[in-house]
Design a protein around this motif. Structure first.
Motif, PDB file in Angstrom:
ATOM      1  N   ILE A 197       0.833  -1.206   0.000  1.00  0.00           N
ATOM      2  CA  ILE A 197       0.000   0.000   0.000  1.00  0.00           C
ATOM      3  C   ILE A 197       0.870   1.259   0.000  1.00  0.00           C
ATOM      4  O   ILE A 197       0.585   2.233  -0.720  1.00  0.00           O
ATOM      5  N   GLY A 198       1.955   1.249   0.780  1.00  0.00           N
ATOM      6  CA  GLY A 198       2.842   2.410   0.824  1.00  0.00           C
ATOM      7  C   GLY A 198       3.486   2.695  -0.520  1.00  0.00           C
ATOM      8  O   GLY A 198       3.525   3.849  -0.974  1.00  0.00           O
ATOM      9  N   TYR A 201       2.345   1.696  -3.412  1.00  0.00           N
ATOM     10  CA  TYR A 201       1.299   2.019  -4.371  1.00  0.00           C
ATOM     11  C   TYR A 201       0.886   3.492  -4.247  1.00  0.00           C
ATOM     12  O   TYR A 201       0.710   4.188  -5.255  1.00  0.00           O
ATOM     13  N   ARG A 202       0.740   3.965  -3.023  1.00  0.00           N
ATOM     14  CA  ARG A 202       0.337   5.362  -2.822  1.00  0.00           C
ATOM     15  C   ARG A 202       1.392   6.339  -3.314  1.00  0.00           C
ATOM     16  O   ARG A 202       1.074   7.467  -3.686  1.00  0.00           O
ATOM     17  N   ARG A 203       2.646   5.913  -3.294  1.00  0.00           N
ATOM     18  CA  ARG A 203       3.729   6.764  -3.818  1.00  0.00           C
ATOM     19  C   ARG A 203       3.904   6.613  -5.326  1.00  0.00           C
ATOM     20  O   ARG A 203       4.818   7.175  -5.907  1.00  0.00           O
ATOM     21  N   ASN A 204       3.015   5.812  -5.928  1.00  0.00           N
ATOM     22  CA  ASN A 204       3.044   5.587  -7.366  1.00  0.00           C
ATOM     23  C   ASN A 204       4.320   4.874  -7.822  1.00  0.00           C
ATOM     24  O   ASN A 204       4.759   5.028  -8.953  1.00  0.00           O
ATOM     25  N   GLU A 212      -7.967  -3.169   2.661  1.00  0.00           N
ATOM     26  CA  GLU A 212      -7.336  -1.990   2.070  1.00  0.00           C
ATOM     27  C   GLU A 212      -8.005  -1.553   0.774  1.00  0.00           C
ATOM     28  O   GLU A 212      -7.616  -0.551   0.183  1.00  0.00           O
ATOM     29  N   PHE A 219      -7.689  -2.715  -2.128  1.00  0.00           N
ATOM     30  CA  PHE A 219      -6.636  -2.660  -3.150  1.00  0.00           C
ATOM     31  C   PHE A 219      -7.113  -3.378  -4.410  1.00  0.00           C
ATOM     32  O   PHE A 219      -7.450  -4.557  -4.375  1.00  0.00           O
TER      33      PHE A 219
END
Length: 418
Positions: free
Chosen positions: A96-97, A99-102, A135, A137
């Protein structure tokens, strides 16, 4: 990211690089002077979808602890390497971390076997389930199906993963017994058969009930280690052909053995499998999947190994000169696809274009095909026609000379940039 997780990531991303079930590329460019971004080569790899899109994946092992002692594996229990294991929550947080930072668009998760196949598979399922349900996701997830795990766990994993894969490891049962005597060939085949039947059944059910849950919608794949044992390319491609036809796999990956330890059952240290052999196997695999070639046309008892100097399609054409030259304006699509230098897309363009007028050599050149290579196998009544009375060996030598001159020109152009 705390130091402890960073250390785990470094160990478990490095261990995952030997699984080639998704194409990957890494860089070790460091961030200096507080610049923007970095690339430390820890876990982010690139995979390609069927429509050609490149997606970035977090590629890691859940753990590199393993109860097995497979001679070819860097994570085998007798190997003296740093060991680490993520918790379920750590993998979820990392995914998730990132992914959120692309940094990534999905997760590729495999694992050594902790305690038992079921114990390990249960943790892989928990990770995928938590990502999907807690999440929310919706990115790509590729999970390894652990050989020997129960059908119930494999089924649950496929409800949350986009693709499942069970690594065959060795091309033949004999080789598996030699290098991984604790493993059972049947344990690999069983989950493949189960997934094949379930995927097919769910597709049929989905035609009737649209709300039927997705079940491994990207199918299943496998990987074979090549060069650790003495199988020839005919045996390797024959096994791949079996899996495509009987197990309906989406992909078979070929991983050249990397000598990582001394063992009298393995090739000597310093003698890795030539990368060109991997490349030729993938080219042959492509011919079977997209060009209509039968495995026996590519390799056989007279030619059990692929020619490392020329690609498999050219090799087939040179062995079958009696089928050439062909008339590009009348030949069927399947025949045109077999011409060296003409790909599937170009072949379709040719069939489409000739509906409107007769095609000539210069028309093919404008389409972007490798015309110099293809011209040996085409028939035209115009000034561009080459001599067609050459022998197989003469054509081979001329095409190799063309390739060498192209490589030299490309190399010179690269030098000119510096």
């Amino acid at each position: 990211m705390n130091e402890r997780i960073l250390q785990k990531l470094e160990i478990l991303a490095d261990a995952a690089k030997y699984d080639v079930s998704c194409a990957s590329g890494q860089s070790k460019r460091e961030n200096k002077n507080k610049g923007l971004g970095n690339s430390t080569g820890m876990g982010i790899c690139h995979a390609y979808t069927e429509d050609g899109r490149c997606v970035s994946l977090l590629k890691i092992l859940l753990t590199n602890y393993c109860i097995f002692d497979c001679a070819y594996c860097v994570s085998r229990k007798s190997n003296d390497v740093k060991r680490a294991a993520f918790t379920v929550d750590e993998v979820v947080q990392l995914t998730i971390g990132f992914y959120r930072r692309n940094y990534i668009e999905g997760l590729f998760l495999s694992s050594g076997i902790f305690d038992s196949p079921d114990y390990t598979m249960e943790r892989l399922v928990r990770i995928a389930k938590k990502l999907r349900l807690e999440e929310n996701f919706n990115g790509y997830i590729h999970l390894k199906a652990i050989p020997g795990a129960s059908d119930d766990l494999i089924k649950e994993a496929a409800l949350y993963a986009d693709r499942m894969s069970v690594n065959l490891e060795m091309p033949t049962e004999q080789s598996l017994k030699l290098l991984a005597p604790e493993k059972n060939h049947r344990d690999v085949i069983k989950p493949m058969e189960y997934l094949k039947n379930e995927i097919k059944g769910r597709k049929e059910e989905r035609k009737l009930i649209k709300k039927t849950p997705l079940f491994a919608p990207a199918g299943q794949s496998t990987q074979m280690v090549i060069g650790a044992t003495q199988e020839n390319d005919m045996q390797i491609l024959g096994m791949a052909n079996y899996f495509y036809n009987k197990m309906e796999l989406k992909r078979v990956y070929y991983s050249g053995y990397v000598p990582i330890s001394t063992d009298n059952r393995l090739p000597a240290i310093g003698t890795p499998v030539p990368m060109i052999r991997e490349n030729r196997l993938y080219q042959a695999d492509w011919l079977m999947r997209f060009y209509g070639f039968n495995v026996n046309e590519i390799v056989g008892h007279d030619n059990p190994n692929l020619d490392l100097q020329v690609d498999p399609k050219l090799g087939w054409a040179l062995r079958n000169l009696d089928k050439f030259p062909i008339d590009i304006n009348t030949a069927d699509l399947e025949v045109i696809k077999r011409v060296p230098g003409i790909g599937v897309t170009s072949a379709k363009k040719i069939v489409m274009a000739r509906r409107y007028r007769r095609l000539h050599a210069e028309d093919l050149q404008k389409m972007g095909i490798a015309y110099k290579r293809a011209s040996y196998f085409l028939s035209f009544s115009n000034p561009f026609q080459l001599q067609k009375d050459l022998t197989s060996m003469q054509i081979r030598q001329q095409i190799l000379a063309l390739q060498n001159s192209k490589y030299k020109a490309d190399f010179s152009n690269q030098l000119a940039l510096f």
